[in-house]
Design a protein around this motif. Structure first.
Motif, PDB file in Angstrom:
ATOM      1  N   LEU A  35       0.832  -1.209   0.000  1.00 41.98           N
ATOM      2  CA  LEU A  35       0.000   0.000   0.000  1.00 41.98           C
ATOM      3  C   LEU A  35       0.866   1.258   0.000  1.00 41.98           C
ATOM      4  O   LEU A  35       0.583   2.216  -0.724  1.00 41.98           O
ATOM      5  CB  LEU A  35      -0.933   0.019   1.221  1.00 41.98           C
ATOM      6  N   LYS A  36       1.918   1.253   0.816  1.00 42.55           N
ATOM      7  CA  LYS A  36       2.829   2.401   0.860  1.00 42.55           C
ATOM      8  C   LYS A  36       3.495   2.616  -0.494  1.00 42.55           C
ATOM      9  O   LYS A  36       3.630   3.751  -0.961  1.00 42.55           O
ATOM     10  CB  LYS A  36       3.910   2.196   1.919  1.00 42.55           C
ATOM     11  N   MET A  37       3.916   1.545  -1.134  1.00 42.90           N
ATOM     12  CA  MET A  37       4.600   1.677  -2.418  1.00 42.90           C
ATOM     13  C   MET A  37       3.636   2.123  -3.516  1.00 42.90           C
ATOM     14  O   MET A  37       4.011   2.866  -4.420  1.00 42.90           O
ATOM     15  CB  MET A  37       5.310   0.381  -2.796  1.00 42.90           C
ATOM     16  N   ASN A  38       2.386   1.704  -3.420  1.00 42.17           N
ATOM     17  CA  ASN A  38       1.381   2.200  -4.367  1.00 42.17           C
ATOM     18  C   ASN A  38       1.193   3.703  -4.199  1.00 42.17           C
ATOM     19  O   ASN A  38       1.054   4.435  -5.185  1.00 42.17           O
ATOM     20  CB  ASN A  38       0.050   1.475  -4.175  1.00 42.17           C
ATOM     21  N   GLN A  39       1.209   4.163  -2.945  1.00 42.26           N
ATOM     22  CA  GLN A  39       1.111   5.597  -2.690  1.00 42.26           C
ATOM     23  C   GLN A  39       2.357   6.308  -3.202  1.00 42.26           C
ATOM     24  O   GLN A  39       2.270   7.399  -3.762  1.00 42.26           O
ATOM     25  CB  GLN A  39       0.920   5.868  -1.190  1.00 42.26           C
ATOM     26  N   ALA A  40       3.514   5.680  -3.043  1.00 39.60           N
ATOM     27  CA  ALA A  40       4.760   6.259  -3.570  1.00 39.60           C
ATOM     28  C   ALA A  40       4.660   6.417  -5.085  1.00 39.60           C
ATOM     29  O   ALA A  40       5.068   7.452  -5.629  1.00 39.60           O
ATOM     30  CB  ALA A  40       5.950   5.375  -3.204  1.00 39.60           C
ATOM     31  N   CYS A  41       4.124   5.426  -5.772  1.00 36.33           N
ATOM     32  CA  CYS A  41       3.940   5.518  -7.225  1.00 36.33           C
ATOM     33  C   CYS A  41       3.044   6.703  -7.574  1.00 36.33           C
ATOM     34  O   CYS A  41       3.310   7.444  -8.525  1.00 36.33           O
ATOM     35  CB  CYS A  41       3.344   4.227  -7.784  1.00 36.33           C
ATOM     36  N   HIS A  42       2.001   6.869  -6.809  1.00 31.68           N
ATOM     37  CA  HIS A  42       1.088   7.994  -7.016  1.00 31.68           C
ATOM     38  C   HIS A  42       1.852   9.316  -6.892  1.00 31.68           C
ATOM     39  O   HIS A  42       1.721  10.202  -7.749  1.00 31.68           O
ATOM     40  CB  HIS A  42      -0.048   7.912  -5.989  1.00 31.68           C
ATOM     41  N   TYR A  43       2.649   9.452  -5.838  1.00 30.38           N
ATOM     42  CA  TYR A  43       3.441  10.666  -5.649  1.00 30.38           C
ATOM     43  C   TYR A  43       4.458  10.849  -6.771  1.00 30.38           C
ATOM     44  O   TYR A  43       4.664  11.965  -7.252  1.00 30.38           O
ATOM     45  CB  TYR A  43       4.171  10.640  -4.310  1.00 30.38           C
ATOM     46  N   LEU A  44       5.104   9.764  -7.193  1.00 35.50           N
ATOM     47  CA  LEU A  44       6.086   9.851  -8.277  1.00 35.50           C
ATOM     48  C   LEU A  44       5.420  10.280  -9.576  1.00 35.50           C
ATOM     49  O   LEU A  44       6.015  11.018 -10.366  1.00 35.50           O
ATOM     50  CB  LEU A  44       6.808   8.513  -8.449  1.00 35.50           C
ATOM     51  N   ASP A  45       4.214   9.814  -9.803  1.00 33.94           N
ATOM     52  CA  ASP A  45       3.481  10.156 -11.023  1.00 33.94           C
ATOM     53  C   ASP A  45       2.987  11.599 -11.031  1.00 33.94           C
ATOM     54  O   ASP A  45       2.992  12.250 -12.079  1.00 33.94           O
ATOM     55  CB  ASP A  45       2.261   9.245 -11.195  1.00 33.94           C
ATOM     56  N   LEU A  46       2.543  12.080  -9.889  1.00 34.02           N
ATOM     57  CA  LEU A  46       1.796  13.333  -9.868  1.00 34.02           C
ATOM     58  C   LEU A  46       2.496  14.515  -9.211  1.00 34.02           C
ATOM     59  O   LEU A  46       1.931  15.608  -9.190  1.00 34.02           O
ATOM     60  CB  LEU A  46       0.449  13.104  -9.173  1.00 34.02           C
ATOM     61  N   THR A  47       3.689  14.301  -8.668  1.00 35.60           N
ATOM     62  CA  THR A  47       4.392  15.416  -8.025  1.00 35.60           C
ATOM     63  C   THR A  47       5.823  15.492  -8.554  1.00 35.60           C
ATOM     64  O   THR A  47       6.301  14.580  -9.217  1.00 35.60           O
ATOM     65  CB  THR A  47       4.449  15.254  -6.492  1.00 35.60           C
ATOM     66  N   ASP A  48       6.477  16.549  -8.187  1.00 37.19           N
ATOM     67  CA  ASP A  48       7.903  16.707  -8.471  1.00 37.19           C
ATOM     68  C   ASP A  48       8.721  16.515  -7.198  1.00 37.19           C
ATOM     69  O   ASP A  48       9.886  16.899  -7.151  1.00 37.19           O
ATOM     70  CB  ASP A  48       8.178  18.094  -9.062  1.00 37.19           C
ATOM     71  N   TRP A  49       8.111  15.942  -6.165  1.00 35.14           N
ATOM     72  CA  TRP A  49       8.808  15.725  -4.907  1.00 35.14           C
ATOM     73  C   TRP A  49      10.003  14.812  -5.135  1.00 35.14           C
ATOM     74  O   TRP A  49       9.959  13.889  -5.953  1.00 35.14           O
ATOM     75  CB  TRP A  49       7.893  15.098  -3.878  1.00 35.14           C
ATOM     76  N   SER A  50      11.047  15.029  -4.357  1.00 33.49           N
ATOM     77  CA  SER A  50      12.223  14.164  -4.429  1.00 33.49           C
ATOM     78  C   SER A  50      11.900  12.800  -3.822  1.00 33.49           C
ATOM     79  O   SER A  50      10.920  12.650  -3.075  1.00 33.49           O
ATOM     80  CB  SER A  50      13.389  14.794  -3.659  1.00 33.49           C
ATOM     81  N   VAL A  51      12.742  11.842  -4.140  1.00 34.87           N
ATOM     82  CA  VAL A  51      12.569  10.509  -3.571  1.00 34.87           C
ATOM     83  C   VAL A  51      12.661  10.587  -2.047  1.00 34.87           C
ATOM     84  O   VAL A  51      11.891   9.935  -1.341  1.00 34.87           O
ATOM     85  CB  VAL A  51      13.623   9.534  -4.161  1.00 34.87           C
ATOM     86  N   LYS A  52      13.556  11.413  -1.556  1.00 34.21           N
ATOM     87  CA  LYS A  52      13.695  11.590  -0.103  1.00 34.21           C
ATOM     88  C   LYS A  52      12.412  12.141   0.509  1.00 34.21           C
ATOM     89  O   LYS A  52      11.957  11.671   1.554  1.00 34.21           O
ATOM     90  CB  LYS A  52      14.871  12.520   0.191  1.00 34.21           C
ATOM     91  N   GLU A  53      11.799  13.134  -0.145  1.00 35.30           N
ATOM     92  CA  GLU A  53      10.547  13.712   0.356  1.00 35.30           C
ATOM     93  C   GLU A  53       9.428  12.673   0.363  1.00 35.30           C
ATOM     94  O   GLU A  53       8.656  12.590   1.315  1.00 35.30           O
ATOM     95  CB  GLU A  53      10.113  14.900  -0.508  1.00 35.30           C
ATOM     96  N   ILE A  54       9.340  11.912  -0.700  1.00 39.16           N
ATOM     97  CA  ILE A  54       8.289  10.890  -0.789  1.00 39.16           C
ATOM     98  C   ILE A  54       8.487   9.851   0.301  1.00 39.16           C
ATOM     99  O   ILE A  54       7.542   9.485   0.998  1.00 39.16           O
ATOM    100  CB  ILE A  54       8.265  10.259  -2.196  1.00 39.16           C
ATOM    101  N   GLY A  55       9.712   9.381   0.453  1.00 40.00           N
ATOM    102  CA  GLY A  55       9.992   8.415   1.515  1.00 40.00           C
ATOM    103  C   GLY A  55       9.609   8.957   2.881  1.00 40.00           C
ATOM    104  O   GLY A  55       8.989   8.258   3.684  1.00 40.00           O
TER     105      GLY A  55
END
Length: 87
Positions: A35-55
């Protein structure tokens, strides 16, 4: 906690685990990580947040640990995932 989830549905912890795994095909912890990784995919798709921010938003204090967990679950690194989606 797992014990509280089991208690909520009036099952023993072990019975709850068995049913959960039979229904989802995963342990509760692996399901939660998915579930967390699915949310990470959502953030990666729709934001410009860094990987560190998403984590960090997903509760990972260490960006490297988050990246490893993402790769293990999704088969590619967060950066590779983002590049594939936008490429």
């Amino acid at each position: 906690t797992l014990s509280r989830l089991a208690e909520h549905v009036n099952l023993s912890r072990s019975h709850y685990l068995a049913i959960f795994k039979r229904v989802t095909g995963k342990s509760p912890m692996h399901y939660f990580i998915q579930l967390k990784m699915n949310q990470a995919c959502h953030y990666l798709d729709l934001t410009d947040w860094s990987v560190k921010e998403i984590g960090g938003k997903l509760g990972y204090r260490d960006a490297l640990y988050f990246s490893r967990a993402f790769r293990k679950t999704m088969g590619v690194s967060p950066t590779q995932y983002r590049q594939r989606q936008k490429g």
